[in-house]
Design a protein around this motif. Structure first.
Motif, PDB file in Angstrom:
ATOM      1  N   SER A 192     -15.376 -22.562 -16.783  1.00 13.01           N
ATOM      2  CA  SER A 192     -16.675 -22.971 -17.639  1.00 13.01           C
ATOM      3  C   SER A 192     -18.263 -23.274 -15.275  1.00 13.01           C
ATOM      4  N   GLY A 252     -10.542 -18.422 -14.028  1.00 21.08           N
ATOM      5  CA  GLY A 252     -11.801 -18.419 -15.125  1.00 21.08           C
ATOM      6  C   GLY A 252     -12.001 -19.486 -15.085  1.00 21.08           C
ATOM      7  N   VAL A 293      -5.436 -22.731 -20.302  1.00 22.89           N
ATOM      8  CA  VAL A 293      -6.992 -23.180 -20.555  1.00 22.89           C
ATOM      9  C   VAL A 293      -7.221 -24.292 -20.213  1.00 22.89           C
ATOM     10  N   GLN A 338     -15.171 -18.713 -26.039  1.00 21.57           N
ATOM     11  CA  GLN A 338     -14.031 -16.763 -26.069  1.00 21.57           C
ATOM     12  C   GLN A 338     -14.241 -16.360 -24.399  1.00 21.57           C
ATOM     13  N   PHE A 339     -13.762 -15.815 -24.322  1.00 24.59           N
ATOM     14  CA  PHE A 339     -13.793 -14.740 -23.060  1.00 24.59           C
ATOM     15  C   PHE A 339     -13.666 -13.505 -22.837  1.00 24.59           C
ATOM     16  N   PHE A 372     -11.538  -7.774 -21.765  1.00 27.07           N
ATOM     17  CA  PHE A 372     -10.424  -8.730 -22.286  1.00 27.07           C
ATOM     18  C   PHE A 372      -9.323  -8.260 -22.983  1.00 27.07           C
ATOM     19  N   LEU A 406     -14.131 -13.869 -17.702  1.00 28.72           N
ATOM     20  CA  LEU A 406     -12.499 -14.033 -16.077  1.00 28.72           C
ATOM     21  C   LEU A 406     -12.754 -13.434 -14.977  1.00 28.72           C
ATOM     22  N   THR A 411     -18.785 -19.264 -23.432  1.00 30.03           N
ATOM     23  CA  THR A 411     -17.530 -17.734 -22.869  1.00 30.03           C
ATOM     24  C   THR A 411     -17.602 -18.243 -21.760  1.00 30.03           C
ATOM     25  N   ILE A 412     -16.211 -17.142 -21.136  1.00 29.44           N
ATOM     26  CA  ILE A 412     -16.097 -17.762 -20.172  1.00 29.44           C
ATOM     27  C   ILE A 412     -15.383 -16.471 -19.321  1.00 29.44           C
ATOM     28  N   THR A 448      -9.246 -22.355 -16.372  1.00 30.28           N
ATOM     29  CA  THR A 448      -8.483 -20.582 -17.309  1.00 30.28           C
ATOM     30  C   THR A 448      -7.547 -20.184 -16.212  1.00 30.28           C
ATOM     31  N   LEU A 491      -3.320 -16.812 -22.450  1.00 33.38           N
ATOM     32  CA  LEU A 491      -3.797 -17.252 -21.666  1.00 33.38           C
ATOM     33  C   LEU A 491      -3.838 -19.304 -21.812  1.00 33.38           C
ATOM     34  N   TYR A 510     -13.986 -10.572 -20.160  1.00 32.39           N
ATOM     35  CA  TYR A 510     -13.226  -9.596 -18.086  1.00 32.39           C
ATOM     36  C   TYR A 510     -14.175  -8.022 -18.372  1.00 32.39           C
TER      37      TYR A 510
END
Length: 360
Positions: A171, A169, A69, A47-48, A60, A189, A186-187, A113, A67, A50
Protein backbone atom coordinates in the motif's frame (compact mmCIF):
# COMPACT_ATOMS: atom_id res chain seq x y z
CA UNK A 1 -51.98 29.64 16.27
CA UNK A 2 -51.83 27.62 19.50
CA UNK A 3 -52.56 24.43 17.53
CA UNK A 4 -49.60 25.13 15.18
CA UNK A 5 -47.22 25.56 18.14
CA UNK A 6 -48.53 22.38 19.74
CA UNK A 7 -48.08 20.38 16.51
CA UNK A 8 -44.53 21.72 16.09
CA UNK A 9 -43.71 20.72 19.67
CA UNK A 10 -45.00 17.18 19.09
CA UNK A 11 -43.01 16.94 15.82
CA UNK A 12 -39.76 17.93 17.55
CA UNK A 13 -40.31 15.34 20.27
CA UNK A 14 -40.83 12.62 17.63
CA UNK A 15 -37.69 13.64 15.73
CA UNK A 16 -35.71 13.60 18.95
CA UNK A 17 -36.85 10.06 19.72
CA UNK A 18 -35.94 9.09 16.17
CA UNK A 19 -32.36 10.29 16.62
CA UNK A 20 -32.13 8.51 19.96
CA UNK A 21 -33.36 5.25 18.42
CA UNK A 22 -30.99 5.58 15.49
CA UNK A 23 -28.07 6.19 17.81
CA UNK A 24 -29.07 3.17 19.87
CA UNK A 25 -29.17 0.99 16.78
CA UNK A 26 -25.71 2.18 15.68
CA UNK A 27 -24.16 1.57 19.07
CA UNK A 28 -25.73 -1.87 19.26
CA UNK A 29 -23.60 -3.02 16.29
CA UNK A 30 -20.72 -3.53 18.70
CA UNK A 31 -22.83 -4.37 21.76
CA UNK A 32 -21.78 -7.82 22.94
CA UNK A 33 -25.00 -8.09 24.97
CA UNK A 34 -27.07 -8.32 21.78
CA UNK A 35 -25.82 -11.40 19.92
CA UNK A 36 -29.05 -11.57 17.93
CA UNK A 37 -28.29 -8.28 16.12
CA UNK A 38 -26.47 -8.40 12.74
CA UNK A 39 -22.82 -7.25 12.89
CA UNK A 40 -21.86 -3.94 11.34
CA UNK A 41 -19.54 -3.99 8.31
CA UNK A 42 -16.19 -2.47 9.19
CA UNK A 43 -12.57 -3.03 8.25
CA UNK A 44 -11.01 -2.98 4.80
CA UNK A 45 -11.73 -4.57 1.43
CA UNK A 46 -8.40 -5.09 -0.35
CA UNK A 47 -8.44 -5.43 -4.11
CA UNK A 48 -5.42 -6.27 -6.24
CA UNK A 49 -4.24 -5.47 -9.73
CA UNK A 50 -1.31 -6.47 -11.90
CA UNK A 51 -1.16 -3.90 -14.67
CA UNK A 52 2.48 -2.89 -14.18
CA UNK A 53 3.52 -4.62 -17.39
CA UNK A 54 4.26 -3.57 -20.96
CA UNK A 55 0.78 -4.67 -21.98
CA UNK A 56 -0.58 -2.14 -19.44
CA UNK A 57 -3.46 -4.57 -18.86
CA UNK A 58 -4.66 -5.92 -15.51
CA UNK A 59 -3.68 -9.59 -15.61
CA UNK A 60 -4.19 -10.30 -11.92
CA UNK A 61 -7.11 -12.71 -12.34
CA UNK A 62 -5.34 -14.70 -15.07
CA UNK A 63 -1.85 -14.89 -13.58
CA UNK A 64 -1.98 -14.80 -9.77
CA UNK A 65 -3.05 -17.94 -7.91
CA UNK A 66 -2.08 -17.20 -4.31
CA UNK A 67 -1.76 -14.17 -2.01
CA UNK A 68 -0.13 -13.63 1.37
CA UNK A 69 -1.02 -10.24 2.87
CA UNK A 70 0.78 -8.94 5.97
CA UNK A 71 -0.99 -6.26 8.02
CA UNK A 72 1.00 -3.60 9.93
CA UNK A 73 -0.16 -0.81 12.21
CA UNK A 74 0.64 2.89 11.86
CA UNK A 75 4.02 2.42 13.57
CA UNK A 76 4.94 -0.41 11.18
CA UNK A 77 4.41 -3.25 13.68
CA UNK A 78 3.08 -6.60 12.44
CA UNK A 79 -0.51 -7.47 13.37
CA UNK A 80 -1.77 -10.34 11.21
CA UNK A 81 -1.37 -12.39 8.04
CA UNK A 82 -4.21 -13.15 5.64
CA UNK A 83 -4.11 -15.56 2.69
CA UNK A 84 -6.26 -16.24 -0.35
CA UNK A 85 -5.64 -18.76 -3.12
CA UNK A 86 -7.17 -20.84 -5.87
CA UNK A 87 -7.48 -24.60 -5.54
CA UNK A 88 -9.34 -27.50 -7.13
CA UNK A 89 -12.63 -26.64 -5.42
CA UNK A 90 -12.59 -22.84 -5.38
CA UNK A 91 -10.90 -20.14 -7.46
CA UNK A 92 -11.75 -16.81 -5.84
CA UNK A 93 -8.81 -14.93 -7.38
CA UNK A 94 -10.21 -15.49 -10.86
CA UNK A 95 -13.24 -13.37 -9.99
CA UNK A 96 -12.77 -9.84 -11.43
CA UNK A 97 -14.65 -8.47 -8.40
CA UNK A 98 -12.55 -10.31 -5.83
CA UNK A 99 -11.77 -8.40 -2.64
CA UNK A 100 -10.11 -9.64 0.54
CA UNK A 101 -12.15 -8.54 3.57
CA UNK A 102 -10.00 -7.92 6.65
CA UNK A 103 -11.78 -6.99 9.87
CA UNK A 104 -9.83 -4.28 11.66
CA UNK A 105 -10.42 -1.82 14.46
CA UNK A 106 -10.46 1.88 13.50
CA UNK A 107 -6.94 3.10 12.84
CA UNK A 108 -4.29 3.44 10.13
CA UNK A 109 -2.61 0.43 8.54
CA UNK A 110 -0.15 -0.69 5.86
CA UNK A 111 -0.49 -3.86 3.80
CA UNK A 112 2.51 -5.70 2.33
CA UNK A 113 1.89 -8.51 -0.16
CA UNK A 114 3.78 -11.36 -1.76
CA UNK A 115 1.91 -13.28 -4.46
CA UNK A 116 2.55 -16.52 -6.34
CA UNK A 117 0.95 -18.78 -8.93
CA UNK A 118 -0.45 -20.95 -6.15
CA UNK A 119 -0.89 -21.04 -2.39
CA UNK A 120 2.42 -20.14 -0.75
CA UNK A 121 2.72 -23.39 1.21
CA UNK A 122 1.91 -25.40 -1.94
CA UNK A 123 4.63 -23.54 -3.83
CA UNK A 124 7.13 -24.48 -1.11
CA UNK A 125 6.19 -28.15 -1.49
CA UNK A 126 7.19 -28.23 -5.18
CA UNK A 127 10.72 -29.18 -6.34
CA UNK A 128 13.23 -26.49 -7.20
CA UNK A 129 14.41 -23.24 -5.65
CA UNK A 130 11.78 -21.15 -3.85
CA UNK A 131 11.34 -17.66 -2.50
CA UNK A 132 11.05 -18.14 1.27
CA UNK A 133 9.14 -15.41 3.11
CA UNK A 134 10.66 -14.44 6.45
CA UNK A 135 7.34 -14.86 8.25
CA UNK A 136 6.95 -12.10 10.87
CA UNK A 137 6.06 -12.54 14.52
CA UNK A 138 3.65 -10.33 16.44
CA UNK A 139 5.11 -6.85 16.79
CA UNK A 140 7.93 -7.29 14.24
CA UNK A 141 8.67 -4.16 12.22
CA UNK A 142 7.75 -4.08 8.54
CA UNK A 143 11.42 -3.58 7.59
CA UNK A 144 12.08 -7.20 8.64
CA UNK A 145 9.69 -8.58 6.00
CA UNK A 146 11.42 -10.02 2.93
CA UNK A 147 11.45 -12.98 0.53
CA UNK A 148 14.78 -14.78 0.02
CA UNK A 149 15.50 -17.14 -2.86
CA UNK A 150 16.87 -20.59 -1.99
CA UNK A 151 20.52 -21.15 -2.80
CA UNK A 152 23.23 -23.72 -2.12
CA UNK A 153 26.65 -22.11 -1.69
CA UNK A 154 25.56 -19.30 -3.99
CA UNK A 155 24.04 -21.49 -6.70
CA UNK A 156 20.28 -21.41 -7.33
CA UNK A 157 19.47 -25.11 -7.65
CA UNK A 158 16.34 -25.07 -9.84
CA UNK A 159 16.19 -28.90 -10.15
CA UNK A 160 15.15 -28.50 -13.81
CA UNK A 161 12.11 -26.47 -12.76
CA UNK A 162 11.20 -22.83 -13.55
CA UNK A 163 10.92 -20.53 -10.57
CA UNK A 164 7.40 -20.06 -9.22
CA UNK A 165 6.41 -16.55 -10.27
CA UNK A 166 6.79 -13.96 -7.51
CA UNK A 167 4.91 -10.67 -7.29
CA UNK A 168 5.32 -7.98 -4.65
CA UNK A 169 2.88 -5.27 -3.59
CA UNK A 170 2.64 -2.57 -0.92
CA UNK A 171 0.00 0.00 0.00
CA UNK A 172 1.49 3.31 -1.10
CA UNK A 173 0.21 5.15 1.94
CA UNK A 174 -1.34 4.49 5.33
CA UNK A 175 -4.88 3.19 4.88
CA UNK A 176 -7.39 4.58 7.37
CA UNK A 177 -10.09 2.30 8.72
CA UNK A 178 -13.05 4.14 10.23
CA UNK A 179 -15.73 3.03 12.66
CA UNK A 180 -18.86 1.37 11.26
CA UNK A 181 -17.80 1.42 7.62
CA UNK A 182 -15.67 -0.52 5.13
CA UNK A 183 -12.61 1.12 3.59
CA UNK A 184 -11.70 0.05 0.07
CA UNK A 185 -8.10 0.01 -1.11
CA UNK A 186 -6.28 -1.39 -4.16
CA UNK A 187 -2.74 -2.79 -4.11
CA UNK A 188 -0.75 -2.90 -7.34
CA UNK A 189 1.61 -5.83 -7.89
CA UNK A 190 5.02 -5.92 -9.60
CA UNK A 191 6.36 -9.15 -11.09
CA UNK A 192 9.90 -9.90 -9.86
CA UNK A 193 10.72 -13.20 -11.62
CA UNK A 194 11.95 -12.98 -15.20
CA UNK A 195 12.19 -15.43 -18.09
CA UNK A 196 15.03 -15.46 -20.65
CA UNK A 197 15.35 -17.76 -23.66
CA UNK A 198 18.79 -17.91 -25.27
CA UNK A 199 19.29 -19.25 -28.79
CA UNK A 200 22.70 -19.84 -30.39
CA UNK A 201 23.18 -19.90 -34.17
CA UNK A 202 26.42 -20.80 -35.95
CA UNK A 203 26.94 -18.63 -39.05
CA UNK A 204 29.95 -20.45 -40.57
CA UNK A 205 28.77 -24.03 -40.00
CA UNK A 206 25.00 -23.79 -39.36
CA UNK A 207 24.58 -27.49 -38.61
CA UNK A 208 27.55 -27.72 -36.26
CA UNK A 209 26.06 -26.65 -32.94
CA UNK A 210 24.35 -28.35 -29.99
CA UNK A 211 22.89 -27.02 -26.73
CA UNK A 212 24.93 -29.53 -24.72
CA UNK A 213 28.17 -28.02 -26.05
CA UNK A 214 27.71 -24.90 -23.91
CA UNK A 215 27.23 -23.80 -20.33
CA UNK A 216 25.03 -20.80 -19.58
CA UNK A 217 24.85 -18.77 -16.38
CA UNK A 218 23.66 -15.46 -14.97
CA UNK A 219 25.40 -14.00 -11.91
CA UNK A 220 23.90 -11.25 -9.77
CA UNK A 221 23.38 -10.38 -6.08
CA UNK A 222 19.60 -10.13 -6.43
CA UNK A 223 18.00 -12.95 -4.44
CA UNK A 224 16.64 -11.12 -1.39
CA UNK A 225 13.59 -8.89 -1.96
CA UNK A 226 12.37 -6.53 0.76
CA UNK A 227 8.77 -5.59 1.60
CA UNK A 228 9.04 -2.47 -0.60
CA UNK A 229 10.54 -4.39 -3.57
CA UNK A 230 14.05 -3.08 -3.05
CA UNK A 231 16.90 -5.58 -3.16
CA UNK A 232 18.59 -6.28 0.15
CA UNK A 233 22.38 -6.83 0.33
CA UNK A 234 23.05 -10.37 -0.84
CA UNK A 235 25.78 -12.73 -1.95
CA UNK A 236 26.35 -13.19 -5.67
CA UNK A 237 24.01 -15.86 -6.99
CA UNK A 238 24.49 -18.09 -10.03
CA UNK A 239 21.45 -18.98 -12.16
CA UNK A 240 21.66 -21.83 -14.69
CA UNK A 241 19.10 -23.08 -17.24
CA UNK A 242 16.17 -25.16 -16.10
CA UNK A 243 15.89 -26.54 -19.63
CA UNK A 244 18.13 -26.82 -22.71
CA UNK A 245 17.33 -28.26 -26.14
CA UNK A 246 18.45 -28.30 -29.76
CA UNK A 247 16.25 -27.77 -32.82
CA UNK A 248 17.04 -29.03 -36.31
CA UNK A 249 16.07 -27.80 -39.76
CA UNK A 250 16.14 -30.43 -42.50
CA UNK A 251 15.89 -30.30 -46.26
CA UNK A 252 13.38 -32.29 -48.29
CA UNK A 253 15.70 -35.31 -48.24
CA UNK A 254 15.98 -35.32 -44.48
CA UNK A 255 19.48 -33.91 -44.24
CA UNK A 256 20.13 -31.53 -41.33
CA UNK A 257 20.97 -28.15 -42.80
CA UNK A 258 20.95 -26.07 -39.61
CA UNK A 259 20.77 -26.51 -35.85
CA UNK A 260 19.98 -24.01 -33.10
CA UNK A 261 20.95 -24.44 -29.46
CA UNK A 262 18.49 -23.15 -26.84
CA UNK A 263 18.51 -22.54 -23.07
CA UNK A 264 15.70 -21.30 -20.81
CA UNK A 265 16.51 -19.48 -17.57
CA UNK A 266 14.51 -17.79 -14.82
CA UNK A 267 15.95 -15.34 -12.33
CA UNK A 268 15.04 -12.68 -9.79
CA UNK A 269 14.53 -8.95 -10.25
CA UNK A 270 17.14 -7.05 -12.26
CA UNK A 271 18.36 -3.61 -11.21
CA UNK A 272 19.92 -1.43 -13.90
CA UNK A 273 23.13 0.31 -12.82
CA UNK A 274 25.03 2.99 -14.76
CA UNK A 275 28.44 2.34 -16.29
CA UNK A 276 30.34 3.56 -13.22
CA UNK A 277 28.60 0.84 -11.16
CA UNK A 278 28.89 -1.89 -13.75
CA UNK A 279 30.18 -4.39 -11.18
CA UNK A 280 26.67 -4.42 -9.68
CA UNK A 281 24.93 -5.40 -12.92
CA UNK A 282 23.82 -8.93 -13.77
CA UNK A 283 26.25 -10.72 -16.09
CA UNK A 284 25.29 -13.38 -18.63
CA UNK A 285 28.13 -15.77 -19.54
CA UNK A 286 28.09 -18.48 -22.22
CA UNK A 287 31.07 -20.86 -22.39
CA UNK A 288 32.06 -23.58 -24.84
CA UNK A 289 32.45 -26.63 -22.60
CA UNK A 290 34.82 -28.42 -25.00
CA UNK A 291 37.33 -25.60 -25.49
CA UNK A 292 36.70 -23.74 -22.23
CA UNK A 293 36.48 -20.55 -24.30
CA UNK A 294 34.06 -17.81 -23.27
CA UNK A 295 31.60 -17.33 -26.14
CA UNK A 296 29.81 -14.35 -24.59
CA UNK A 297 29.95 -12.13 -21.51
CA UNK A 298 27.42 -9.32 -21.48
CA UNK A 299 25.84 -6.81 -19.11
CA UNK A 300 22.41 -8.46 -19.07
CA UNK A 301 20.43 -5.57 -17.57
CA UNK A 302 21.83 -3.13 -20.13
CA UNK A 303 21.12 -5.48 -23.06
CA UNK A 304 17.56 -6.26 -21.99
CA UNK A 305 16.76 -2.63 -21.14
CA UNK A 306 17.30 -1.74 -24.79
CA UNK A 307 13.93 -3.39 -25.41
CA UNK A 308 12.27 -0.22 -24.16
CA UNK A 309 12.82 1.07 -27.70
CA UNK A 310 9.71 -0.88 -28.67
CA UNK A 311 7.71 1.56 -26.52
CA UNK A 312 9.32 4.89 -27.34
CA UNK A 313 6.07 6.79 -26.84
CA UNK A 314 5.94 5.58 -23.20
CA UNK A 315 9.39 7.02 -22.37
CA UNK A 316 10.20 4.15 -20.03
CA UNK A 317 13.40 4.44 -18.04
CA UNK A 318 15.71 1.42 -18.05
CA UNK A 319 14.44 0.35 -14.62
CA UNK A 320 10.74 0.80 -15.34
CA UNK A 321 11.04 -1.29 -18.50
CA UNK A 322 12.94 -4.06 -16.70
CA UNK A 323 10.22 -4.15 -14.02
CA UNK A 324 7.34 -4.15 -16.52
CA UNK A 325 8.70 -6.72 -18.98
CA UNK A 326 9.25 -10.31 -17.87
CA UNK A 327 9.82 -12.43 -21.01
CA UNK A 328 12.91 -11.90 -23.18
CA UNK A 329 14.65 -13.67 -26.03
CA UNK A 330 18.30 -13.29 -27.06
CA UNK A 331 19.53 -14.83 -30.33
CA UNK A 332 23.34 -15.00 -30.49
CA UNK A 333 24.85 -15.39 -33.94
CA UNK A 334 28.29 -16.96 -33.59
CA UNK A 335 31.24 -16.85 -35.90
CA UNK A 336 33.55 -19.55 -34.67
CA UNK A 337 33.54 -19.28 -30.89
CA UNK A 338 32.61 -15.61 -30.60
CA UNK A 339 29.29 -13.83 -30.98
CA UNK A 340 29.07 -11.47 -33.92
CA UNK A 341 25.73 -9.88 -33.11
CA UNK A 342 22.67 -10.45 -30.90
CA UNK A 343 19.01 -10.15 -31.77
CA UNK A 344 16.90 -8.99 -28.80
CA UNK A 345 13.17 -9.79 -28.87
CA UNK A 346 10.44 -9.18 -26.32
CA UNK A 347 7.32 -11.12 -25.61
CA UNK A 348 4.30 -9.28 -26.97
CA UNK A 349 5.39 -7.50 -30.12
CA UNK A 350 6.86 -8.50 -33.44
CA UNK A 351 9.81 -6.32 -32.48
CA UNK A 352 13.52 -7.02 -32.32
CA UNK A 353 16.75 -5.10 -32.15
CA UNK A 354 20.11 -6.15 -33.55
CA UNK A 355 23.01 -5.41 -31.19
CA UNK A 356 26.36 -5.55 -32.96
CA UNK A 357 29.53 -6.54 -31.15
CA UNK A 358 31.71 -3.46 -31.37
CA UNK A 359 35.08 -5.21 -31.01
CA UNK A 360 34.42 -7.98 -33.54
Amino acid sequence: MANKKFNSWIKNICMGWGFIMAGSMLSSCNDLMHDDLPPCDMGVDLQFKYDYNVQRADMFNDHVGGLSVFVYDEQGNFIARHDAYNDATSQPLKDPNYAMRINLEPGKYRFATFAFQKKYEDALAQPGAKFQIALPQQGDNITALHARLDREQGKVNNQSQPLDTLWQGLSNELVEVKDLQVTRHTIGLVRDTKQLTISLHQTDEPANINADDFSYQITNANGDISYDNSLLPDEELTYTPYYTWTTEFKDTEGNVKERTAHAALMFSRLIWHPAEENDKNAILTITNKTTGEEVARINLADFLAQGRGAFEARHYSEQEFLDREYDYKLDFFLQGNQWKYVQLSISILDWSKRIQRVDF
